[in-house]
Motif scaffolding. Structure first.
Motif, short mmCIF file in Angstrom:
data_model
loop_
_atom_site.label_atom_id
_atom_site.label_comp_id
_atom_site.label_asym_id
_atom_site.label_seq_id
_atom_site.Cartn_x
_atom_site.Cartn_y
_atom_site.Cartn_z
N LYS A 41 -10.94 17.81 71.20
CA LYS A 41 -10.23 16.70 70.57
C LYS A 41 -9.39 15.98 71.63
O LYS A 41 -9.03 16.58 72.64
N PRO A 42 -9.06 14.73 71.39
CA PRO A 42 -8.21 14.01 72.35
C PRO A 42 -6.90 14.75 72.65
O PRO A 42 -6.41 14.71 73.79
N GLU A 43 -6.37 15.44 71.67
CA GLU A 43 -5.11 16.17 71.89
C GLU A 43 -5.28 17.40 72.77
O GLU A 43 -4.28 18.04 73.13
N ASP A 44 -6.50 17.75 73.12
CA ASP A 44 -6.74 18.82 74.08
C ASP A 44 -6.60 18.33 75.53
O ASP A 44 -6.65 19.14 76.46
N THR A 45 -6.44 17.04 75.69
CA THR A 45 -6.30 16.48 77.03
C THR A 45 -5.05 17.03 77.71
O THR A 45 -3.94 16.95 77.16
N ALA A 46 -5.22 17.62 78.88
CA ALA A 46 -4.12 18.24 79.62
C ALA A 46 -4.65 18.77 80.95
O ALA A 46 -5.87 18.80 81.17
N VAL A 47 -3.72 19.20 81.78
CA VAL A 47 -4.09 20.00 82.94
C VAL A 47 -4.07 21.46 82.49
O VAL A 47 -3.07 21.93 81.93
N GLY A 61 -5.40 34.49 81.62
CA GLY A 61 -5.43 33.52 80.54
C GLY A 61 -5.33 32.10 81.01
O GLY A 61 -5.39 31.81 82.22
N TRP A 62 -5.17 31.23 80.05
CA TRP A 62 -5.09 29.79 80.29
C TRP A 62 -3.89 29.20 79.57
O TRP A 62 -3.62 29.55 78.42
N TYR A 63 -3.23 28.31 80.27
CA TYR A 63 -2.16 27.51 79.72
C TYR A 63 -2.52 26.06 79.97
O TYR A 63 -3.36 25.75 80.82
N ARG A 64 -1.87 25.15 79.24
CA ARG A 64 -2.12 23.73 79.48
C ARG A 64 -0.83 22.95 79.40
O ARG A 64 0.10 23.33 78.70
N GLN A 65 -0.85 21.83 80.12
CA GLN A 65 0.33 20.97 80.16
C GLN A 65 -0.12 19.52 80.09
O GLN A 65 -0.81 19.03 80.99
N ALA A 66 0.28 18.86 79.02
CA ALA A 66 0.02 17.43 78.86
C ALA A 66 1.17 16.65 79.49
O ALA A 66 2.28 17.18 79.64
N PRO A 67 0.95 15.40 79.86
CA PRO A 67 2.02 14.60 80.47
C PRO A 67 3.26 14.55 79.61
O PRO A 67 3.19 14.28 78.41
N GLY A 68 4.39 14.85 80.22
CA GLY A 68 5.66 14.79 79.52
C GLY A 68 5.94 15.96 78.61
O GLY A 68 6.94 15.96 77.87
N VAL A 93 -8.53 18.32 82.15
CA VAL A 93 -9.47 18.15 81.03
C VAL A 93 -9.06 16.88 80.30
O VAL A 93 -7.91 16.76 79.87
N THR A 94 -10.00 15.95 80.18
CA THR A 94 -9.73 14.69 79.49
C THR A 94 -10.75 14.51 78.38
O THR A 94 -11.96 14.57 78.62
N VAL A 95 -10.25 14.32 77.17
CA VAL A 95 -11.12 14.11 76.01
C VAL A 95 -10.85 12.71 75.48
O VAL A 95 -9.77 12.42 74.97
N SER A 96 -11.84 11.87 75.62
CA SER A 96 -11.65 10.47 75.25
C SER A 96 -12.99 9.82 74.94
O SER A 96 -14.00 10.16 75.57
N SER A 97 -12.96 8.88 74.02
CA SER A 97 -14.18 8.13 73.73
C SER A 97 -14.20 6.84 74.54
O SER A 97 -15.16 6.07 74.46
#
Length: 120
Positions: free
Chosen positions: A86-92, A35-42, A116-120
């Motif tokens: 979405k921008p909130e999907d941004t994470a490692v 599977g996959w997990y993700r971790q955003a800064p902080g 993964v970085t989601v940004s305009s």
């Protein structure tokens, strides 16, 4: 020793798509789940999606309907198709493998992570 190599991250605009891949290699192991997990800064590392050896899947509520996890049993590879990002999907994003060895002991292995970085 079982190892994971994950790849496929990158930068994308909101609404875009990415596909992550994770390949497991080693001797004498049987996959329990991948599977996959993700971790955003902080923030803590959270579940994104998992698939069992039997094909059952589980998703975080935040990604249901947008992300799809799949697995190639012959290649011991798991994929995460991410749509409508979405921008909130941004994470490692970290690949995760739970496996049994020839003595039926369970182990957990993590990939090195892919950004993964989601940004305009």
């Amino acid at each position: 020793q079982v190892q994971l190599v994950d790849s496929g991250g990158g930068s994308v605009q909101p609404g875009g798509s990415l596909r992550l891949s994770c390949a497991a290699s080693g001797r004498s192991f049987a996959v329990v789940t991948m599977g996959w997990y993700r971790q955003a800064p902080g923030k803590q590392r959270d579940l994104v999606a998992t698939v069992t050896s039997g094909g059952s899947t589980d998703y975080a509520d935040s990604v249901k309907g947008r992300f799809t996890i799949s697995r190639d049993n012959a290649k011991n590879t798991v994929y995460l198709q991410m749509n409508s990002l979405k921008p909130e999907d941004t994470a490692v994003y970290y690949c995760n493998l739970v496996y049994r060895n020839s003595l039926n002991f369970r182990y957990t292995v993590w990939g090195q992570g892919t950004q993964v970085t989601v940004s305009s």
